[in-house]
Enzyme design. Structure first.
Site, PDB file in Angstrom:
ATOM      1  N   LYS A  46     -25.059  -5.411   7.717  1.00 23.75           N
ATOM      2  CA  LYS A  46     -24.823  -6.722   7.835  1.00 23.75           C
ATOM      3  C   LYS A  46     -26.487  -7.416   7.683  1.00 23.75           C
ATOM      4  O   LYS A  46     -27.297  -6.801   8.087  1.00 23.75           O
ATOM      5  CB  LYS A  46     -24.424  -7.302   9.285  1.00 23.75           C
ATOM      6  CG  LYS A  46     -23.094  -6.630   9.672  1.00 23.75           C
ATOM      7  CD  LYS A  46     -22.029  -7.171   8.741  1.00 23.75           C
ATOM      8  CE  LYS A  46     -20.529  -6.724   9.190  1.00 23.75           C
ATOM      9  NZ  LYS A  46     -19.404  -7.369   8.263  1.00 23.75           N
TER      10      LYS A  46
ATOM     11  N   LYS B 151     -21.271   2.368   5.565  1.00 26.84           N
ATOM     12  CA  LYS B 151     -19.824   1.927   4.992  1.00 26.84           C
ATOM     13  C   LYS B 151     -20.170   0.483   4.074  1.00 26.84           C
ATOM     14  O   LYS B 151     -21.005  -0.222   4.809  1.00 26.84           O
ATOM     15  CB  LYS B 151     -18.650   1.516   6.030  1.00 26.84           C
ATOM     16  CG  LYS B 151     -17.490   0.880   5.524  1.00 26.84           C
ATOM     17  CD  LYS B 151     -16.897   0.514   6.626  1.00 26.84           C
ATOM     18  CE  LYS B 151     -15.710  -0.550   6.255  1.00 26.84           C
ATOM     19  NZ  LYS B 151     -16.216  -1.813   5.559  1.00 26.84           N
TER      20      LYS B 151
ATOM     21  N   ASP C 156     -19.462  -3.022   2.796  1.00 28.03           N
ATOM     22  CA  ASP C 156     -18.565  -4.353   3.311  1.00 28.03           C
ATOM     23  C   ASP C 156     -17.421  -4.590   2.242  1.00 28.03           C
ATOM     24  O   ASP C 156     -17.744  -4.130   1.112  1.00 28.03           O
ATOM     25  CB  ASP C 156     -19.457  -5.607   3.607  1.00 28.03           C
ATOM     26  CG  ASP C 156     -18.835  -6.109   4.973  1.00 28.03           C
ATOM     27  OD1 ASP C 156     -17.590  -6.015   5.178  1.00 28.03           O
ATOM     28  OD2 ASP C 156     -19.668  -6.560   5.779  1.00 28.03           O
ATOM     29  N   GLU C 157     -16.368  -5.236   2.585  1.00 34.48           N
ATOM     30  CA  GLU C 157     -15.404  -5.415   1.803  1.00 34.48           C
ATOM     31  C   GLU C 157     -15.778  -6.181   0.617  1.00 34.48           C
ATOM     32  O   GLU C 157     -15.054  -5.957  -0.674  1.00 34.48           O
ATOM     33  CB  GLU C 157     -14.092  -6.239   2.386  1.00 34.48           C
ATOM     34  CG  GLU C 157     -14.458  -7.675   2.887  1.00 34.48           C
ATOM     35  CD  GLU C 157     -15.128  -7.697   4.021  1.00 34.48           C
ATOM     36  OE1 GLU C 157     -15.577  -6.494   4.706  1.00 34.48           O
ATOM     37  OE2 GLU C 157     -15.602  -8.696   4.734  1.00 34.48           O
TER      38      GLU C 157
ATOM     39  N   HIS D 255      -9.750  -0.751   3.198  1.00 35.51           N
ATOM     40  CA  HIS D 255     -10.075  -2.003   3.868  1.00 35.51           C
ATOM     41  C   HIS D 255      -8.917  -2.745   3.526  1.00 35.51           C
ATOM     42  O   HIS D 255      -8.393  -2.791   2.429  1.00 35.51           O
ATOM     43  CB  HIS D 255     -11.262  -2.141   3.410  1.00 35.51           C
ATOM     44  CG  HIS D 255     -11.963  -3.478   4.168  1.00 35.51           C
ATOM     45  ND1 HIS D 255     -11.490  -4.746   4.310  1.00 35.51           N
ATOM     46  CD2 HIS D 255     -13.206  -3.296   5.137  1.00 35.51           C
ATOM     47  CE1 HIS D 255     -12.193  -5.369   5.200  1.00 35.51           C
ATOM     48  NE2 HIS D 255     -13.244  -4.566   5.693  1.00 35.51           N
TER      49      HIS D 255
ATOM     50  N   LYS E 133     -13.005  -8.936  17.464  1.00 35.13           N
ATOM     51  CA  LYS E 133     -13.014 -10.539  16.974  1.00 35.13           C
ATOM     52  C   LYS E 133     -12.011 -11.043  15.988  1.00 35.13           C
ATOM     53  O   LYS E 133     -11.756 -12.370  15.850  1.00 35.13           O
ATOM     54  CB  LYS E 133     -14.449 -10.713  16.117  1.00 35.13           C
ATOM     55  CG  LYS E 133     -14.261 -10.145  14.720  1.00 35.13           C
ATOM     56  CD  LYS E 133     -15.679 -10.310  13.995  1.00 35.13           C
ATOM     57  CE  LYS E 133     -15.456  -9.584  12.551  1.00 35.13           C
ATOM     58  NZ  LYS E 133     -16.683  -9.747  11.874  1.00 35.13           N
TER      59      LYS E 133
HETATM   60  C1  CAP Z   1     -16.808  -5.598  10.703  1.00 35.90           C
HETATM   61  C2  CAP Z   1     -16.393  -6.103   9.353  1.00 35.90           C
HETATM   62  C3  CAP Z   1     -14.819  -5.388   8.829  1.00 35.90           C
HETATM   63  C4  CAP Z   1     -13.682  -5.942   9.731  1.00 35.90           C
HETATM   64  C5  CAP Z   1     -12.479  -5.896   8.802  1.00 35.90           C
HETATM   65  C6  CAP Z   1     -16.362  -7.495   8.747  1.00 35.90           C
HETATM   66  O1  CAP Z   1     -17.748  -6.356  10.988  1.00 35.90           O
HETATM   67  O2  CAP Z   1     -17.327  -5.346   8.288  1.00 35.90           O
HETATM   68  O3  CAP Z   1     -14.876  -5.852   7.538  1.00 35.90           O
HETATM   69  O4  CAP Z   1     -13.620  -5.085  10.858  1.00 35.90           O
HETATM   70  O5  CAP Z   1     -11.502  -6.175   9.952  1.00 35.90           O
HETATM   71  O6  CAP Z   1     -16.785  -7.718   7.854  1.00 35.90           O
HETATM   72  O7  CAP Z   1     -15.717  -8.254   9.792  1.00 35.90           O
HETATM   73  P1  CAP Z   1     -18.540  -6.269  12.499  1.00 35.90           P
HETATM   74  P2  CAP Z   1     -10.175  -5.087  10.326  1.00 35.90           P
HETATM   75  O8  CAP Z   1     -18.689  -4.974  12.884  1.00 35.90           O
HETATM   76  O9  CAP Z   1     -20.102  -6.933  12.173  1.00 35.90           O
HETATM   77  O10 CAP Z   1     -17.557  -7.126  13.086  1.00 35.90           O
HETATM   78  O11 CAP Z   1     -11.088  -3.972  10.766  1.00 35.90           O
HETATM   79  O12 CAP Z   1      -9.677  -5.984  11.293  1.00 35.90           O
HETATM   80  O13 CAP Z   1      -9.406  -4.843   9.056  1.00 35.90           O
HETATM   81 MG    MG Z   2     -16.058  -6.287   6.632  1.00 32.28          MG
END
Ligand code: CAP
Ligand code: MG
Length: 438
Positions: free
Chosen positions: A157, A183, A185-186, A276, A317
């Site tokens: 992040k 990993k 990010d999306e 994801h 969250k």
């Molecule tokens: C988590 C995360 C993931 C989410 C996806 C984000 O970051 O990288 O993409 O968890 O949601 O971008 O929010 P944090 P889910 O660890 O900083 O929260 O897992 O519900 O599909």
């Molecule tokens: Mg993410």
């Protein structure tokens, strides 16, 4: 078939060869429930609004029509209904066709105020027309030689914007701090500040060094998401050439055909798939309308992803209650799953289809990890982004804190007990406590 009502037959006993769908239906004021519910079965199978269409009477057409076989009222305007579709209605191995029927036009009909697919039960012939995961939970655990503990993931992040060296340096820190998988990010793919090829080539050198230093297997969930399949193919091939184990794809934004095609490619390349689910909540979140996360997770299991994000069971969250998340976990890991009336889910027999590794992620930090494991157990993947990189001592210290929080739980120690021995964990607890992130 004269009208919508003719698609209802509550005396019908579904056959084992039928595909079953559990729907929640909201009826508009002034519309008869038989009309609305019948319309769902009609539009999602063979029917149309014009009851005078000649072919509707053909017996071979009736043979592939949907039948409402169960209806129960849940509120003045809302019904739970189940519809059976003969398996010959569908083209085996074609998820896009299956969904164009059961989850197609029907969502836009004026005859209903809201419509939600809660669950789908797949007959063996259709189930077995899909590959399912190549590795599954056991196969993935074998790669890492980790038998019991949750596998640990971390996404750098901020999500995007950092340069390739900055991103890969975070990889070095989390790997050496005890995290198994870096990993993407999306929304990181191949932007100019962090291009795909440069990132995967840089990370591979760091991985080799850390594996030598730690003696542990380290890997990387590398996002190949692209709206062009050819581009995903190019990226996956590079990943395989460089000796990585995984591709990551955003399963909703790449679509069912994207996931299916990537699964075929990964069979040839021997790569696992991390799914994801970014964007899923646009259709899974509304309890009265849409396609449930459970249904999406099941289609993903059939199409053959090895890991999928399913939520945190209310700890993190993002939305997803404990009940929902645990039910998804059951359905993607189980061999035989029972129906659950409260959640309107159907039973399932997964036959030879391997289980998918559930990923718990979103707002996780060391202080809440025991809560996640208490609910979801330890046969899961745990992802922490902000909960590692926001650590006062930086990403390396954050990784140690997360790993130690997990190890403490497995050893039957409380976080506070372990924190007395591990300053990095103590620092994380001082900053975030055990608060669930809203
Ligand atoms: C988590 C995360 C993931 C989410 C996806 C984000 O970051 O990288 O993409 O968890 O949601 O971008 O929010 P944090 P889910 O660890 O900083 O929260 O897992 O519900 O599909
Ligand atoms: Mg993410």
């Amino acid at each position: 078939m004269a009208g919508y009502e003719d698609f209802i037959n509550t005396k019908y006993k579904p056959k084992s060869t039928d595909l079953l769908v559990s729907f929640k239906v909201k009826i508009p004021k002034g519309v008869k429930k038989e009309k609305a519910i019948g319309a769902v079965a009609s539009e999602s199978s063979v029917g149309t609004w014009a009851s005078t269409v000649k072919g509707s009477e053909y017996s071979h057409v009736k043979k592939v029509a949907g039948t409402v076989y169960f209806v129960t009222q849940e509120s003045p305007t809302s019904y739970w209904t189940k519809i059976a579709y003969p398996q010959d209605h569908f083209e085996p191995g074609n998820m896009s066709q299956i969904l164009a029927s059961i989850a197609g036009n029907v969502f836009g009909m004026k005859a209903v105020d809201g419509l939600r697919i809660e669950d789908i039960k797949w007959p063996a012939k259709i189930r077995d027309s899909f590959p399912g995961p190549q590795f599954g939970i056991d196969g993935i655990r074998k790669i890492f030689k980790v038998k019991k503990r949750p596998l640990l993931l971390s996404v750098p992040k901020p999500k995007v914007g950092m340069t390739t060296p900055e991103h890969c340096e975070i990889g070095r820190q989390i790997w050496s701090g005890g995290i198994d998988l870096l990993k993407d990010d999306e929304n990181l793919s191949s932007q100019k500040f962090n291009p795909f090829e440069k990132r995967v080539r840089t990370a591979v050198k760091i991985r080799d060094r850390i594996e030598k230093e730690t003696g542990d297997k380290k890997s990387y969930l590398i996002n190949i998401t692209h709206s062009s399949y050819k581009e995903m193919e190019k990226r996956a091939k590079l990943i395989a050439d460089l000796g990585w184990e995984y591709v990551m794809i955003d399963i909703v934004t790449t679509g069912f055909s994207g996931v299916h095609s990537v699964r075929e490619l990964c069979q040839d390349l021997g790569l696992a798939i991390h799914a994801h689910r970014a964007m899923h909540a646009s259709f899974t979140r509304n309890p009265d309308h849409g396609f449930s996360m459970l249904a999406l997770a099941e289609t993903s299991r059939l199409l053959g992803v090895d890991n999928i994000h399913i939520g945190t069971a209310g700890v993190g969250k993002l939305v997803g209650t404990s009940d929902e998340v645990l039910s998804i976990q059951d359905h993607i890991t189980g061999k035989k799953v029972k129906e659950n009336k409260k959640l309107r889910t159907l039973g399932e027999d997964w036959g030879r289809i391997k289980p998918v590794f559930p990923v718990s992620s979103g707002g996780l930090h060391p202080g809440v990890l025991p809560d996640v494991m208490k609910k979801m157990g330890t046969n899961i993947m745990i992802q922490a982004g902000g909960g590692i990189h926001g650590h006062p001592g930086g990403s390396h210290a954050g990784a140690i804190a997360v790993r130690q929080a997990v190890e403490a739980y497995l050893d039957g120690e409380t976080l506070d007990e372990r924190a007395r021995k591990v300053p990095e964990l103590q620092q994380a607890l001082t900053l975030w406590g055990k608060k669930h992130i809203k």
